[in-house]
Enzyme design. Sequence first.
Site, PDB file in Angstrom:
ATOM      1  N   LYS A  16       0.841  -1.204   0.000  1.00 40.49           N
ATOM      2  CA  LYS A  16       0.000   0.000   0.000  1.00 40.49           C
ATOM      3  C   LYS A  16       0.878   1.257   0.000  1.00 40.49           C
ATOM      4  CE  LYS A  16      -3.700  -2.439   2.323  1.00 40.49           C
ATOM      5  NZ  LYS A  16      -4.245  -2.919   3.582  1.00 40.49           N
ATOM      6  N   GLN A  75      -4.415  -1.554   9.718  1.00 37.81           N
ATOM      7  CA  GLN A  75      -4.232  -2.892   9.137  1.00 37.81           C
ATOM      8  C   GLN A  75      -4.759  -3.966  10.095  1.00 37.81           C
ATOM      9  OE1 GLN A  75      -2.997  -3.606   5.947  1.00 37.81           O
ATOM     10  NE2 GLN A  75      -3.690  -5.659   6.461  1.00 37.81           N
ATOM     11  N   ASP A 133     -11.419   2.638   3.714  1.00 34.21           N
ATOM     12  CA  ASP A 133     -11.707   1.205   3.559  1.00 34.21           C
ATOM     13  C   ASP A 133     -13.214   0.983   3.384  1.00 34.21           C
ATOM     14  OD1 ASP A 133      -9.631  -0.559   3.432  1.00 34.21           O
ATOM     15  OD2 ASP A 133      -9.301  -0.648   5.603  1.00 34.21           O
TER      16      ASP A 133
END
Length: 302
Positions: free
Chosen positions: A54, A98, A121
Amino acid sequence: MTAKIIKGTEVRDKILEEIEAEVNEIKEKHGVVPGLVTILVGEDPASISYVTAKIKTAQKLGFNEIQDSQQPDLSEADLLGLVEKYNNDDSINGILVQLPLPKHIDDKKILNAIDPDKDVDGFHPVNVGRLTIGGDEVKFPPCTPAGIQELIVRSGVETSGAEVVVVGRSNIVGKPIANIMLQKGAGANATVTIVHTRTKDMAAHCKRADILVVAAGVPDLVKPEWIKPGACVIDVGVNRVGEKISEKTGKKIAILKGDVDFETAKEVAGYITPVPGGVGPMTITMLMKNTLKSLKFKLGIA
Ligand code: NAP
């Protein structure tokens, strides 16, 4: 019939090019770039490799990327404090925590503490609600399902009036892709069915599908006789079925298989995604797109 293979890597490259061009334009006009923070707690090797991918992508696109790595014993209260810090940081447009988090931390509590306007997200209940309401309310569709829609649309597959059957009802793939395809608007307008482990005669449902999205996590679950000839088959499954030695690096790597028996399915389907190299590359791409969108919302240009 041999299906057209939908290459996620090619679609990814095209979308990343588009994002980079927009980032440069915004930088020139407004003097700002998208800011993304990735918070990693602990040293889980898989998480480190996801986060690294990422970060690399964000940096390549010219984002302001902050990697915030924390010790595995970080307390829940301290992590909540960290999220609050980034919620209040004007240079940050996207906050990514995460998962999985260490066992002593409640995932839900942390994800729900992220400002919904920085929840790139798309898992915060506010963003789930926005997606369900649809239209202008939608801010950040979850990344994997949003990527699936891009693969379908950019392959030229008609979605309006199409029968979409989704195998799996998870909150990260099954339910949101069903919601996305159900939206009133371009790239959607489909008639959607979700099937799961309690569904009677799953094969009959799958056979009706013009677009079949499979996200069950069961290798080779979908058989070629379940596929309508010419259908678009999106295989989301990533199943580790063994190990092999990489020709490139000489190191041991996982053998991956999807939820669809690719070799036989491609003889029936009109379009199909491979595993790996289909849906996989899209998730990080859409995370970048959501982060850019977040900045655009802030600037009033979305
Ligand atoms: P999940 O949370 O385990 O959900 C699986 C869903 O499939 C459940 O709703 C389950 O039904 C259903 N299911 C399982 N076995 C079934 C069967 N035999 N028949 C019918 N339905 C069945 O999984 P997920 O997180 O959605 O992930 C699904 C797959 O996609 C996994 O392989 C995962 O690794 C992969 N994935 C890939 C990406 C990516 O490429 N970027 C991202 C996310 C996930 P019940 O609800 O009835 O149990």
